[in-house]
Design an enzyme around this catalytic site. Structure first.
Site, PDB file in Angstrom:
ATOM      1  N   SER A  68       0.834  -1.197   0.000  1.00 39.56           N
ATOM      2  CA  SER A  68       0.000   0.000   0.000  1.00 39.56           C
ATOM      3  C   SER A  68       0.871   1.250   0.000  1.00 39.56           C
ATOM      4  CB  SER A  68      -0.954  -0.049   1.203  1.00 39.56           C
ATOM      5  OG  SER A  68      -2.013   0.865   1.048  1.00 39.56           O
ATOM      6  N   ASP A 108      -9.399  -6.328  -3.825  1.00 39.60           N
ATOM      7  CA  ASP A 108      -8.913  -5.120  -3.153  1.00 39.60           C
ATOM      8  C   ASP A 108      -9.947  -4.010  -3.279  1.00 39.60           C
ATOM      9  OD1 ASP A 108      -7.581  -2.888  -2.203  1.00 39.60           O
ATOM     10  OD2 ASP A 108      -5.692  -3.382  -3.170  1.00 39.60           O
ATOM     11  N   HIS A 124      -7.231  -6.180   0.149  1.00 51.41           N
ATOM     12  CA  HIS A 124      -6.077  -5.279   0.121  1.00 51.41           C
ATOM     13  C   HIS A 124      -4.885  -5.831   0.903  1.00 51.41           C
ATOM     14  CE1 HIS A 124      -4.122  -1.418  -0.456  1.00 51.41           C
ATOM     15  NE2 HIS A 124      -3.962  -1.262   0.850  1.00 51.41           N
TER      16      HIS A 124
END
Length: 316
Positions: free
Chosen positions: A115, A249, A277
């Site tokens: 991320s 995600d 995610h």
């Protein structure tokens, strides 16, 4: 004074690879940096995402530590690391990763970023190419505009006033919004909801909240992500490059990973069909297998000389 002498680190021995690595601390540039370290062998740095910490790697560190020296820091402003007033840009985070590596005695490492950590990993490879052996991005930011509405909303003026209310009431932790507001904001995968809830629960502390806002606003604005590394991905052509993405995600769309894969010849894309995610949490065993296979089946990136860099920057 050497960087190692300038840092004050704990001296506890590394735990066995089958146990969770204990949190250690050292002092870097006057700030406490918390990190986990386990295993032996080539260095592997794991960089977490926003409002997260090194704990996000708990389920995969033991397996990875059987093959590598695994280093997972709490980014400055996150976890048990200090949360000072200062620079929370991608470049500043990348520099701190470099300095932590130097203090711990590692000249080079393979770097994995999840991320926000993916954006930091790309920035690290760009700023310090001689130190990056391989690059792995996990549901990474910095590859396109789209990002979940919840993160975009947190960049709006006045968001600082709302965040402590969410954290103080613990409605996210209690799960009362899981099927309601969070669902309407597009969070579908169960782990995504739980991790976002856990992250928001850490923002009751004013320093943590300020660090979150400064970090987020450096990379996201109300209309979407403001940092896009796509125009520099060609500079990674000489680095073994892995993309891992959860098919479900709900934070950053898988299309970003697919586009990056197409843009970098020789890159590898692994889609985790049962993940959101956080594939390192949803499918930890497969995550370890994929990452170990990638690391052991590729050679470290060569160190390029100035002329080779000139050709990458100006191929015409």
């Amino acid at each position: 004074m050497s960087p190692r002498a300038a840092a004050s680190a704990s001296t506890a021995t590394a735990p066995p690879a089958t146990r969770q690595a204990k949190l250690r601390t050292l002092t870097l540039h006057g700030d406490r940096i918390a990190y986990r370290q386990a295993g032996s062998g080539p260095a592997l740095v794991l960089i977490h995402g926003i409002t997260s910490s090194s704990a996000t790697w708990e389920h995969v560190m033991p397996g990875l530590a059987r093959h590598f020296t695994v280093i997972a820091p709490d980014l400055i402003g996150h976890g048990a690391s200090d949360k000072p007033r200062g620079d929370y840009s991608l470049g500043a985070h990348a520099s701190n990763i470099r300095d932590l590596m130097v203090v711990l005695g590692h000249e080079r490492a393979s770097v994995v970023g999840h991320s926000l950590g993916g954006g930091i990993a790309m920035q690290f490879a760009y700023q310090f190419p001689e130190r990056c052996e391989r690059l792995a991005l996990v549901d990474s930011g910095g590859l396109g505009r789209e990002v979940n509405l919840l993160l975009r909303a947190a960049t709006l003026p006045g968001a600082e006033l709302v965040l402590p209310l969410l954290a103080a009431t613990r409605v996210l932790e209690a799960g009362r919004l899981a099927g309601g507001v969070l669902g309407r904001l597009g969070l579908r995968a169960r782990t995504d909801v739980e991790e976002i809830a856990h992250g928001h629960a850490t923002l009751s502390d004013a320093q943590a909240r300020a660090a979150f806002v400064h970090t987020l606003r450096a990379v996201v604005e109300p209309s979407g992500q403001r940092v896009d590394a796509s125009n520099r991905l060609h500079l990674s052509a000489h680095i073994p490059f892995l993309l891992v993405w959860g098919a479900h995600d709900s934070i950053i769309p898988i299309s970003h990973g697919e586009a990056a894969h197409e843009q970098v010849p020789g890159s590898r894309l692994e889609v985790f069909d049962s993940s959101g995610h956080f594939p390192q949490l949803d499918e930890p065993a497969r995550f370890v297998d994929v990452l170990v296979d990638f690391l052991e089946s590729t050679e470290p990136a060569p160190t390029l000389d100035p002329e080779q860099w000139r050709q990458l920057l100006d191929p015409h």
